[in-house]
Each structure stands twice: as C-alpha cells, then as structure tokens.
Design an enzyme around this catalytic site. Structure first.
Site, PDB file in Angstrom:
ATOM      1  N   ASN A 152      16.354  -8.925  -5.312  1.00  0.00           N
ATOM      2  CA  ASN A 152      16.145  -8.018  -4.177  1.00  0.00           C
ATOM      3  C   ASN A 152      16.374  -8.684  -2.817  1.00  0.00           C
ATOM      4  O   ASN A 152      17.060  -8.149  -1.962  1.00  0.00           O
ATOM      5  CB  ASN A 152      14.748  -7.389  -4.248  1.00  0.00           C
ATOM      6  CG  ASN A 152      13.636  -8.417  -4.261  1.00  0.00           C
ATOM      7  OD1 ASN A 152      13.806  -9.548  -4.695  1.00  0.00           O
ATOM      8  ND2 ASN A 152      12.472  -8.014  -3.781  1.00  0.00           N
ATOM      9  N   GLU A 251       5.439 -15.637  -7.635  1.00  0.00           N
ATOM     10  CA  GLU A 251       5.258 -14.507  -6.715  1.00  0.00           C
ATOM     11  C   GLU A 251       5.734 -13.275  -7.439  1.00  0.00           C
ATOM     12  O   GLU A 251       6.925 -13.114  -7.693  1.00  0.00           O
ATOM     13  CB  GLU A 251       6.041 -14.737  -5.421  1.00  0.00           C
ATOM     14  CG  GLU A 251       5.602 -13.807  -4.309  1.00  0.00           C
ATOM     15  CD  GLU A 251       6.619 -12.750  -4.004  1.00  0.00           C
ATOM     16  OE1 GLU A 251       6.357 -11.575  -4.335  1.00  0.00           O
ATOM     17  OE2 GLU A 251       7.668 -13.082  -3.433  1.00  0.00           O
ATOM     18  N   CYS A 285       8.859  -6.800  -2.882  1.00  0.00           N
ATOM     19  CA  CYS A 285       7.548  -7.000  -3.506  1.00  0.00           C
ATOM     20  C   CYS A 285       6.417  -6.577  -2.582  1.00  0.00           C
ATOM     21  O   CYS A 285       5.347  -6.184  -3.044  1.00  0.00           O
ATOM     22  CB  CYS A 285       7.386  -8.458  -3.914  1.00  0.00           C
ATOM     23  SG  CYS A 285       7.713  -9.625  -2.565  1.00  0.00           S
TER      24      CYS A 285
END
Length: 490
Positions: A152, A251, A285
């Site tokens: 992303n 993460e 995220c």
C-alpha cells in the site's frame, strides 16, 4: 541508476531468479504489464542471507561517518530520481500523484532521520556493587534483518526499515509484496547501488509467499524480521520467529476509530474524516475504519460528509486532481463489495457509491451502521465510510475498544482536555485530537497495541528495535570470591 527490474538483486549483482515461476507485475488501473520477473526460490534466498551475513561483519565495524556518508548519498540519488520514483508509485501501487508525492516526501524524512543513527549508537558506563568493577553497556548491530514490505505504501514502509537497519550496522534481505516488487524492493537495490553501498548489505528477493514466504523468517541467519501487513500473516510470522527466538517488528492491521463528540466543530471534523478515510483509497493501516458521531451532531455531520464525499474525483490516478484511485487488485474490490452487501442486509443504509469499475471502487458511505455489522467488525482497507451514532462518552469508549486492534485513531472535541481524556481511554498505539489518524513523523514512535502489532518504528524507538545491548564488565582490582579464594600463599 538501473531502471530494468526484471531481475532480483543478490550480493551486489542483478541476477535471474532460480524459480520455475514468473511474477507478472501489472498496473492496477490499466492492467498494463509493467515488468515480469523470474521469481526467486529457496536457493536464492539462502544466497542472499549468506551474502548479507558475510558483508555485515565489516559493515558493523565501519566508521559512523562512512555509514552516514552512504546514507546521505542515498538521499541525493533519491532526490535526483524523484519523478521516476513517483511515476513508479503511480503505475505500480495505484497511487494518485498527490499520494505518491507525499509518500516520497515522508520517505525522505525517514532517511534524513536515519542519517543521524550512526552517531547515536550510544552506550553507558554504570557503577557496580563490586569494588574495583566497572560496568559498560554497548549498543551493537543485530546482524542480518529480514524485511517483508507491503503493497500500500511500499516505498515508505520499506525504507523505514531499510534505512535504520543499514544505519545501525546491519545488513538486510528484502522480500517485497508480490503486487509491488519494484517500489517495495528493487528500486532500493538500484538506489543503494548507485549510492555506493558495499555489496551484500542489501539484497532483494522477489518471490511468491507460497515458495519462500516462511523461509525468509525461518532461515537461521536473520535475527530480526520486520513485517508490515495483515494481522493474520503477522501472527503467522510471529509464531515462526518465536519458535527460533528471533525478534520481530510487526506493524499490522487496524480498526481505527474516528470519534466526533457533541461539542466538536463539524466542519473541521468533516475535513479530517474525508482525508483520513479516502486518502489512498483507504488502503492505509491508519485509515479510519469506524466513524463514531454523537447523536446530537449525527445528521448534520452525515449530510456534510456525504455531500463532500460525492464530489471526490475518482478513477484514473494520473489525472490532475485525482483523489481516489484504484484498489491494488480485484480481490480487494470483491471482498469489500461483499461486506457492503452484508452490512446493508443487516439494516445499514447505502447513502453514496457502492459500485466498482474494474479495480476502482467509487467513494462509498453507509449510515445507520451498528458496531457489530461486517464493515464495522472487519478492517475495510478501501474507500468505504461507515457512520455509527452514539449517545455518551462511556458508550463510544466501549465501542471503540470492542475489537482487538489498536493502531491509530482520532477524537474531535471543542474542549481539548475532554478530547484528550477520551483519547487516553482508547487502547491504541497512536491517537490524535482534532485531527485524523493518518499521521507519521520520522522522529515519533510508530506502532500499535494488541492485534495491531509489536514494537515501534521511527526515531530513537527504532534504534531500540534494530540494535541489541551487550553488558561488558571490567574488574580493575582483584576480586574476593569468599571460600573459593586461593589461600595457598598463607
């Protein structure tokens, strides 16, 4: 700087992967083939790790100014090739020009911060309980770090591990996401090569997860695995790494809250929510997943938000002013459409959008959503906003903390202390008052709680992750060992 990305990069050499499979890289908006790479297999991964381990020994002993000089040269190469990098982010990751430019900028900041790390490898000298003894604590490099980058924000989320790893005397092996092998991996091989990084310190293996995904974690050489991606994959990596007693920096996913209290400025809250939800099509995220609005402001907020979301320019990410581009692949589109349908079936109202053309899902808004509906329970990761009403502070805190995620969030209030008090009660690694949750600063700790990950990136906190401590004591005089003392001279 090399611009042909049909090969992998091991020990300073561009080489053809040994796997029988090929990886076709396509533009998510046009479907155009960008490059096809012969994939790496386990033997390539083994060569990469061994090259990294060999090169790291000398690099760990290199003078800090030499490490800094290389990183400063990397910064020069990046700046010289800014438009080239942005172009790749647009065509490979489906980024709008605005997002790609911003991603480049935050990556520059990460690199600038990392250039200071060679001179921040500080230790301590501490007193001892023993007479004549001196305790020293040294901060050392770990050795070799395996990096698995996402699709992303591939450039930013790869360099935030690569730069500090190299700066602190480690070597790296990078496995980029299959959708973004160039911007998440091969670009860095080209950049660091042009900057003069010694061979073997940075290696890029483009391969399928089914073929080398587990092995990049379980291989005996890396001592730390840095991964950014989904929670299920992160948990699997954590299990594999734990079995070998390796460190992890994870993460992972988020179900991020955006809370609008009844004393909030609605215009300001709508501004923040539009950016926090639709920036990069919601494929972040930190993107807003659930928008909680106090019932007193719910209708006013909903009308403004829907009206402005309906004016967002979506489609071709290369067009001037484009705000919402394509999702990375059709599987993501179909997954979200399924959750939209299920949420509507359970009583939510589709107020805007809900249609897709290829990989482009138009900005979508649903109201009358409850906290137990599919779009509230699952991480959306797309341009779909859900509005959930609440009646009091206690209720919204309970709903916000209902799921096992805790990455980022935001609270809007006309009273800073009230907003801050609510923010303290949300179980998350990062949260912002009167702003939106998509924030990342190179000197601030970045990471989540619960199912959103382990560890922290950026600044002094990534130094803690990517280094290890060694206690070395020095006895300046003769020690007394009680009954074990040699008394033959008496």
């Amino acid at each position: 700087m090399k611009t042909d990305y049909s090969k992998i990069y091991i020990d300073g050499e561009w080489t053809t992967g040994s796997s029988d499979s090929q990886m076709k890289n396509t533009n998510p908006f046009t479907g155009e083939e960008l490059v096809t790479t012969q994939a790496a297999d386990k033997s390539d991964l083994d060569k990469a790790y061994k090259a990294a381990a060999k090169a790291q020994v000398a690099w760990s002993k290199e003078l800090p100014q030499k490490k800094q000089e290389i990183l400063e040269k990397v910064l020069e190469v990046m700046q010289e090739n800014k438009e080239f990098i942005i172009d790749w982010l647009v065509k490979e990751a489906g980024s709008t020009v605005f997002k790609a430019t911003a991603e480049f900028g935050v990556s520059v900041n990460i690199l600038k911060e990392a250039t200071t790390f060679p001179f921040r490898m500080e230790g301590k000298i501490l007193p001892s309980r023993q007479a004549g003894k001196e305790n020293r604590v040294y901060r050392n490099s770990i050795g070799v770090i395996g990096i698995i980058s996402p699709w992303n924000f591939p450039f930013h989320l790869a360099i935030r591990s690569i730069a500090p790893a190299i700066a602190t005397g480690n070597a790296v092996v990078i496995k980029p996401a299959t959708d973004t092998p160039v911007t998440g991996g091969l670009l860095f091989a080209s950049i660091f090569e042009a900057a003069g990084l010694p061979k073997g310190l940075l290696n890029v293996v483009v391969g399928r997860g089914s073929e080398i995904g587990d092995d990049i974690v379980t291989h005996p050489i890396p001592r730390l695995i840095s991964f950014t991606g989904s929670t299920p994959v992160g948990k699997h990596i954590g299990e594999l790494a734990g079995g070998a007693l390796k460190k992890t920096a994870l993460e992972l996913g988020g179900n991020n809250n955006f809370i609008v209290l009844n004393d909030a400025n609605v215009d300001q809250a709508v501004d923040s929510a539009l950016f926090g939800k639709f920036y990069h099509q919601g494929q972040i995220c930190m993107s807003i997943n659930r928008i909680f609005v106090h019932r007193d402001l719910y209708d006013e907020f909903a009308e403004q938000f829907i009206a402005r979301a309906g004016k967002l320019k979506f489609g071709n990410p290369t067009e001037e002013g484009a705000q919402v581009g394509p999702l990375i692949n059709r599987d993501q589109v179909d997954r979200i459409l399924k959750d939209i349908d299920a949420t509507v079936e359970q009583g939510a109202k589709l107020r805007l959008g809900g249609q897709a053309d290829g990989n482009v899902l138009e900005p979508t808004v649903l109201t009358d959503v409850t906290n137990d509906m599919p779009l509230a329970e699952n991480e959306i990761f797309g341009p779909v906003a859900i509005l959930i009403p609440f009646d009091n502070d206690e209720e919204v805190i309970e709903m916000a903390n209902a799921y096992p995620f805790g990455l980022s969030g935001a609270v809007h209030s006309g009273n800073i202390e009230r907003g801050t008090n609510i923010a303290h009660q949300i179980h998350t690694g990062m949260i912002h008052v009167n702003d939106q949750p998509v924030n990342d600063e190179a000197h601030m700790p970045f990471g989540g709680e619960k199912d959103s990950g382990l560890g922290r990136f950026n600044g002094e906190w990534v130094l803690e992750e990517f280094t290890t401590l060694k206690w070395l004591s020095v006895q300046h005089g003769r020690s007394e060992y009680g009954p074990f003392v040699n008394d033959t001279k008496k």
